[in-house]
Design a protein around this motif. Structure first.
Motif, PDB file in Angstrom:
ATOM      1  N   GLN A 217       0.801  -1.223   0.000  1.00 55.61           N
ATOM      2  CA  GLN A 217       0.000   0.000   0.000  1.00 55.61           C
ATOM      3  C   GLN A 217       0.839   1.281   0.000  1.00 55.61           C
ATOM      4  O   GLN A 217       0.342   2.358  -0.311  1.00 55.61           O
ATOM      5  N   SER A 218       2.096   1.179   0.347  1.00 57.12           N
ATOM      6  CA  SER A 218       3.010   2.319   0.187  1.00 57.12           C
ATOM      7  C   SER A 218       3.997   2.052  -0.938  1.00 57.12           C
ATOM      8  O   SER A 218       4.281   2.930  -1.752  1.00 57.12           O
ATOM      9  N   LEU A 219       4.495   0.829  -0.983  1.00 62.45           N
ATOM     10  CA  LEU A 219       5.542   0.503  -1.950  1.00 62.45           C
ATOM     11  C   LEU A 219       5.045   0.648  -3.394  1.00 62.45           C
ATOM     12  O   LEU A 219       5.719   1.263  -4.227  1.00 62.45           O
ATOM     13  N   VAL A 220       3.875   0.111  -3.674  1.00 60.68           N
ATOM     14  CA  VAL A 220       3.409   0.124  -5.068  1.00 60.68           C
ATOM     15  C   VAL A 220       3.117   1.546  -5.563  1.00 60.68           C
ATOM     16  O   VAL A 220       3.544   1.917  -6.660  1.00 60.68           O
ATOM     17  N   PRO A 221       2.424   2.382  -4.778  1.00 61.60           N
ATOM     18  CA  PRO A 221       2.276   3.772  -5.241  1.00 61.60           C
ATOM     19  C   PRO A 221       3.619   4.473  -5.457  1.00 61.60           C
ATOM     20  O   PRO A 221       3.776   5.225  -6.417  1.00 61.60           O
ATOM     21  N   MET A 222       4.578   4.201  -4.569  1.00 64.94           N
ATOM     22  CA  MET A 222       5.888   4.847  -4.745  1.00 64.94           C
ATOM     23  C   MET A 222       6.564   4.351  -6.018  1.00 64.94           C
ATOM     24  O   MET A 222       7.261   5.102  -6.699  1.00 64.94           O
ATOM     25  N   MET A 223       6.371   3.075  -6.326  1.00 58.12           N
ATOM     26  CA  MET A 223       6.920   2.555  -7.583  1.00 58.12           C
ATOM     27  C   MET A 223       6.206   3.181  -8.774  1.00 58.12           C
ATOM     28  O   MET A 223       6.834   3.537  -9.782  1.00 58.12           O
ATOM     29  N   ASN A 224       4.885   3.326  -8.659  1.00 56.03           N
ATOM     30  CA  ASN A 224       4.124   3.933  -9.765  1.00 56.03           C
ATOM     31  C   ASN A 224       4.543   5.378 -10.006  1.00 56.03           C
ATOM     32  O   ASN A 224       4.509   5.861 -11.135  1.00 56.03           O
ATOM     33  N   LEU A 225       4.907   6.057  -8.950  1.00 55.26           N
ATOM     34  CA  LEU A 225       5.391   7.431  -9.095  1.00 55.26           C
ATOM     35  C   LEU A 225       6.877   7.460  -9.420  1.00 55.26           C
ATOM     36  O   LEU A 225       7.477   8.519  -9.529  1.00 55.26           O
ATOM     37  N   ARG A 226       7.479   6.279  -9.532  1.00 53.93           N
ATOM     38  CA  ARG A 226       8.903   6.111  -9.820  1.00 53.93           C
ATOM     39  C   ARG A 226       9.780   6.790  -8.769  1.00 53.93           C
ATOM     40  O   ARG A 226      10.868   7.284  -9.072  1.00 53.93           O
ATOM     41  N   LEU A 227       9.271   6.823  -7.551  1.00 59.81           N
ATOM     42  CA  LEU A 227      10.072   7.350  -6.445  1.00 59.81           C
ATOM     43  C   LEU A 227      11.015   6.269  -5.945  1.00 59.81           C
ATOM     44  O   LEU A 227      12.087   6.570  -5.428  1.00 59.81           O
ATOM     45  N   VAL A 228      10.620   5.010  -6.018  1.00 58.98           N
ATOM     46  CA  VAL A 228      11.534   3.904  -5.730  1.00 58.98           C
ATOM     47  C   VAL A 228      11.519   2.967  -6.936  1.00 58.98           C
ATOM     48  O   VAL A 228      10.492   2.823  -7.606  1.00 58.98           O
TER      49      VAL A 228
END
Lengths: 287, 832
Positions: free
Chosen positions: A35-46
């Motif tokens: 729930q945090s990791l996937v949005p951050m990946m989608n935003l290409r933050l990680v």
């Protein structure tokens, strides 16, 4: 809002997961609820090179009592914890705080282990676990160890987890008679990350406070305890004057960060108000 | 100059005859009854067929690289690495796209040139810089990351007042002139100076309304296909304005409307955000043609937030309200600086809209507006719920409260004193619009009664005693229904008038197939409401058939008729009349055929329970399907003659005001639309079943959107030079269901005040009189603008007085031609 390419591994057991983690080192990330990791990946933050999906690892989602501790598997979902009778009975502070965590779809997927590994300073659970003197069980392919919650969180989005380690369980001492718990929070919208949140555990015996623990969320570091304020409370009758004084002390003791929605001054004001409310509620419940 | 109608009374002969199709009646079987939404089964089972669901053979996916700068020159774009990535079909920069596709559609005159991909300069964070077409959206986004752009930063303008004095590189569109003022004009309606001279008190306030926008669950998108053989585009779109914008998109793409077919898809939320959607269509079309395969472009949330077409008004008001000491409002004078962002899509259309209800429900004798439209480094304004008039309502209510404060009057009393009275309708407001009917005092009294104000005052006192900050707000707002697109250009400068008045029509087609199923083709697309349910109810009522016998579909642009679109609450209001008109023609034909089959006089026939039967003779009847089958395949058995040769198929184009053509009250046009109700808190659970199903959800949305812009939005919407605006916009919190500010609300319909005017006691006549008021717009307009004289005067530009007169005339005509004021008013009392 699509992630860059990554490799996906889905281990079927804990040793397999730990092996994968050891193999991929810093380029690998554990996928729990996402729930945090996937949005951050989608935003290409990680941009992890490998996702190690532990959702099929058996035995990691248990909620049980073991001796004097409530044991929560790293993969236990927020929704399961929110609805758990064991949690309500043995860790009422967590049950109270969970009312503020996310929205239904987030709670259905998100996990406690993932939440604390992410270590968002605005998150409720680090503060709850710190206040409860919980311990975090972590494992790597080579060893396992336990870390006190207060030491687990080292900064915003930073933990004591070493490379190749993952959280496997959380152990919380069972609530004792005479103990009262309360969580108070201010967020722009219900379910959002807290601008400020205050969790209180007090033990009352003979009309006096014998133990107090205060964890705060929304500050610079996740899982922060207010030990100076706690000391002030021990020995008082938790009357209005004592609570007001403690709330003022809490206001001074916190180290708030400035966020988009609330600056440091406002956060201090929130802490004072929320601490007073939480202390009064916890006191009443302790009786 | 003075107002044309100094006493606010329309002149003799201004009211043409009614076009009412059916008299009012009670006892409907389907209309106004609770019914499960026709749209729901497919939506709730995930079969809604949104743009995102469309898949075409060989279809590729597009992603857009967006500017992280608020204002910069594009010095260099290197797409080589992106093009080299496996799975990438096409990478296009703004400069390349410009060689294929012209400027995007807009209604501003003179236009502010805008392309689907920025050319040479970016003017806001999020502006499209380059596009990639690839085998998947993932690869397309990977390729976007590989595009190298070198920018040269330019001074950033985010403050609307500062924008008025920008020079040099801070000027966004130097080709338009040496400043960032898109339009600056003063409009004066009525004897403003004289009224101010009579004032005891002039209440002055500076008011700031920050921008906000819609956040639909489904973002804007388009699937475009191009056939090189025929040179023809086919586009699947969620635009709600496709009839209006389709041919404009064709113009951008350099093809005639005959080479462009727009197919509407189900829409997942709009409130203005799906109105134009032209950038997605223009871009997808450009990419599909260049890539040689169908392309799907669907905005993601960041695309939607940073570069949408639905940022709302962003205004700074400096207001003066002239009052007598007793609270009587005399005149309103204000400057409004409106920050339109980087482009100028609708021109100052949002103020054209505002002027139609510029005095709200109050008897303000004269109005002066200085309008300054500025361009800044923000996403352009577009259409967002209210389209600018909601801001005017807010400004009026702030000024009413300010006046009450300064004059030490009760805010309710001050409002009560200034409301237009029931016997003053039809009422011409200073800007020329006509409020047809209304009973504002009754609405206010009802609101006060339901709200139980004394009880709230008691609660407020108790709360304040506890140190809590609690207040009670009162607002009385007038809200007209439906818009006419004329407001997009009605305030244009005389040197660039743009278009003349538009009839902004709607249309529908109705036919019966051989099985007796009734097919309704709507000219406007769905934008998330319940148009199919509305159409089904009306048709079922007209033909007395079970709703399951009605099939409702949406026309594409090449098979559909003239239509404007569902924006501005037009759908039910406009299309209901078209459906009734079409239904009556088809019904006439049906009865004639049945009359022949049953050897009965048509006058003796009636529709009942899906059958056509002889009045008063139970059992003597034929199923509708049997008559339809006969009409389709056994026409040789019918006598020669026009009665039967005519096809059982009709279309009716309805121009505004069609609302009341639907046939009496209660009718869906009135029952389903919140704007015709009165919003009053407390007493939830009252009202009719369809209110709970259809009206209440929309009412909930209204306060919430007000709530959403309540924090200091202006500050937050500003992009910063470092691009932080991009992320900050994403951090803005959209109010959700749980944040709704008011839990209790009520809708009340008050008796139609028109009935009061019927001296003879004939409700039909009374209704006609009221309807006649609506009619004003068409014929009045024609009279007021004979044989193009106004246009030639525009061209000659004969001085200021003429300009003002023209402005007034245009506004009046604008009002006349469809900006009909459903002047029943709203009163709201909110306690926070």
């Amino acid at each position: 809002m699509k992630p860059p390419p990554f490799e996906y591994v889905r281990p079927g057991s804990l040793p397999e997961a730990l092996d994968a983690l050891a193999r991929h080192g810093a380029t690998g990330r554990i996928l729990a609820g996402g729930q945090s990791l996937v949005p951050m990946m989608n935003l290409r933050l990680v941009k992890p090179a490998v996702l190690i999906d532990i959702n099929r690892v058996p035995g990691l989602a248990e909620i049980r009592v073991d001796g004097g501790e409530l044991v929560i598997g790293a993969l236990a979902r927020h929704a399961a914890l929110l609805g758990s009778a064991l949690v309500r009975k043995h860790c009422p502070l967590m049950a109270d705080a969970y009312r503020w965590v996310g929205h239904g779809p987030i709670r259905n997927r998100g996990t406690l282990g993932g939440n604390i590994s992410h270590a968002d300073p605005a998150s409720e659970m680090p503060a709850v676990l710190a206040a409860c003197d919980a311990t975090i069980g972590v494992r790597s392919a080579k060893q396992s160890r336990t870390i006190p919650a207060a030491g687990f969180f080292t900064g915003a989005l930073a933990t004591a987890l070493a490379e190749g380690e993952m959280v496997t369980e959380i152990r919380v001492p069972l609530a004792q008679p005479g103990q009262g718990a309360a969580w108070e929070e201010a967020a722009n919208r219900k379910g959002d990350f807290a601008m400020a949140g205050v969790g209180v555990l007090v033990t009352v015996a003979g009309g006096k406070c014998t133990h107090a623990a205060i964890g705060v969320a929304g500050m610079a570091k996740p899982g922060t305890r207010l030990s100076a304020t706690e000391k002030r409370l021990v020995g008082t009758a938790l009357d209005a004057a004592a609570i007001a004084a403690a709330a003022r002390a809490a206001r001074e003791e916190v180290r708030p960060s400035t966020s988009y929605h609330a600056d440091a001054t406002y956060k201090r004001e929130l802490v004072e108000t929320l601490a007073a409310r939480a202390l009064a509620a916890a006191r009443d419940r302790a009786r | 100059m003075t107002a044309t109608f100094p006493k606010h009374i329309p002149p003799e002969g201004y009211i043409p005859p009614s076009r009412q199709q059916e008299p009012p009646r009670e006892g409907y079987k389907y209309i106004g009854q609770n019914m499960k939404r026709v749209e729901d089964p497919r939506l709730l089972t995930g079969n809604g067929q949104y743009v995102g669901d469309i898949v075409l053979p060989k279809m590729a996916h597009a992603a857009v690289l967006r500017s992280d700068r608020a204002h910069a020159r594009i010095k260099r774009i290197d797409t080589a690495k992106a093009k080299a990535l496996a799975g990438v079909y096409l990478v296009l920069t703004g400069a390349e796209a410009k060689t294929m596709t012209g400027p995007t559609a807009q209604f501003a005159s003179p236009p502010v040139v805008q392309y689907c991909l920025a050319v040479e300069r970016v003017r806001h964070v999020g502006e499209a810089v380059a596009a990639v077409v690839a085998e998947s959206r993932y690869v397309a986004e990977d390729a976007c990351e590989l595009i190298e752009v070198e920018y040269e930063d330019l001074p950033v303008v985010v403050d609307p007042e500062a924008a008025m004095t920008s020079t040099g590189d801070a000027v966004l569109h130097p080709e338009r002139g040496p400043n960032n003022i898109a339009q600056q004009r003063t409009f004066r309606f009525g004897p403003v100076d004289e009224d101010f001279a009579k004032a005891d008190v002039v209440v002055k306030r500076t008011l700031r309304w920050g921008r906000s926008g819609a956040q639909p669950l489904e973002t804007v998108g388009c699937v475009a296909a191009y056939e090189p053989g025929s040179g023809k585009f086919t586009m699947y779109t969620n635009s709600s304005f496709l009839n209006y914008v389709g041919w404009l998109v064709g113009a951008s793409l350099g093809v005639p409307a005959s080479k462009l077919n727009l197919i509407p898809c189900m829409t997942g939320g709009s409130f203005g955000s799906k109105l134009f959607t032209h950038k997605a269509m223009t871009l997808a079309g450009t990419l599909a043609r260049a890539a040689g395969r169908p392309v799907k472009y669907l905005e993601d949330r960041i695309d939607s937030i940073t570069s949408c077409d639905n940022h709302g008004s962003d205004r700074l008001y400096r207001c003066e309200l002239a009052c007598k000491r007793d609270g009587t409002m005399l005149s309103l004078r204000f400057q409004v600086i409106d920050d339109y962002g980087a482009y100028f899509q609708f021109g100052v259309g949002t103020h054209g809209n505002s002027l139609c209800q510029i005095v709200g429900p109050y008897r303000i004798n004269s109005v002066q507006m200085e309008l300054v439209a500025v361009l800044t480094n923000k996403c352009q304004q577009g259409a967002y719920r209210g389209f600018g008039s909601e801001v005017t309502n807010w400004m009026l209510e702030r000024m009413a409260d300010a006046a009450a404060d300064e004059l030490a009057l009760d805010p309710v009393e001050l409002r009560r004193k200034n409301l237009i009275q029931p016997d003053q309708f039809p009422y011409v407001i200073p800007s020329g619009n006509i409020y047809d009917s209304g009973n504002y005092p009754a609405v206010l009294e009802e609101a006060l009664r339901i709200a139980d104000l004394p009880q709230w005052k008691k609660l407020r006192a108790e709360a304040r005693a506890q140190g809590r900050c609690v207040g009670i707000g009162v607002a009385t707002c007038q809200e007209r229904s439906v818009f006419s697109a004329t407001e997009f250009w009605s305030l244009n400068g005389t040197e660039n008038p743009g278009f003349t008045l538009t009839s902004s029509p709607e249309s529908t087609q109705l036919r019966i197939d051989p099985t007796g199923t009734i097919h309704v083709t709507l000219g406007s697309p769905c934008w998330g409401n319940s148009p199919e349910t509305m159409a089904t109810q009306i048709v079922a009522e007209q033909f007395q058939v079970d709703p399951s016998q009605v099939n409702v579909v949406y026309a594409d642009t090449q098979s559909g008729f003239n239509s404007t679109g569902p924006g501005g609450s037009r759908f039910t209001v406009m299309i209901a009349g078209a459906i009734v008109g079409a239904a009556k023609r088809v019904k006439d034909k049906l009865l004639r055929v049945a009359g022949h089959m049953m050897e009965t006089d048509v006058a003796d026939l009636e529709l009942r329970d899906g059958k056509i039967g002889v009045k008063g003779v139970p059992g003597k009847e034929k199923p509708l399907g049997e008559v339809a089958l006969f009409a389709h395949y056994f026409r040789l058995n019918l006598p020669e003659g026009d009665d039967f040769r005519e096809r059982a198929r009709r279309e009716l184009r309805v121009r505004p005001p069609a609302h009341d053509d639907a046939g009496g009250r209660p009718q869906p046009s009135r029952d389903l639309l919140p704007d015709h109700g009165q919003h009053v808190p407390r007493g939830a659970g009252r009202g009719r079943p369809e209110d709970r199903q259809d009206v209440h959800p929309r009412l909930r949305c209204g306060p919430r959107r007000g709530h959403g812009r309540e924090p200091d939005d202006a500050r937050r919407a500003h992009p910063r030079r470092d691009g932080a605006g991009h992320r900050h916009r994403a951090l803005r919190e959209v109010p959700l269901r749980r944040e709704r500010p008011a839990r209790d609300r009520d809708v009340r319909r008050l008796p139609d005040p028109d009935a009061r005017r019927d001296a003879a006691g004939d409700p039909r006549r009374a209704r006609r009189d009221a309807l006649a008021v609506h009619r004003v717009r068409h014929q009045g307009r024609r009279r007021r603008r004979p044989d193009g004289r106004a246009r030639s005067a525009h061209a000659s530009g004969r001085g200021r007085a003429l300009v003002l007169r023209r402005a007034l005339r245009r506004a009046a005509a604008h009002a006349a031609q469809g900006a009909r004021a459903r002047a029943r008013g709203r009163a709201a009392i909110g306690v926070r």
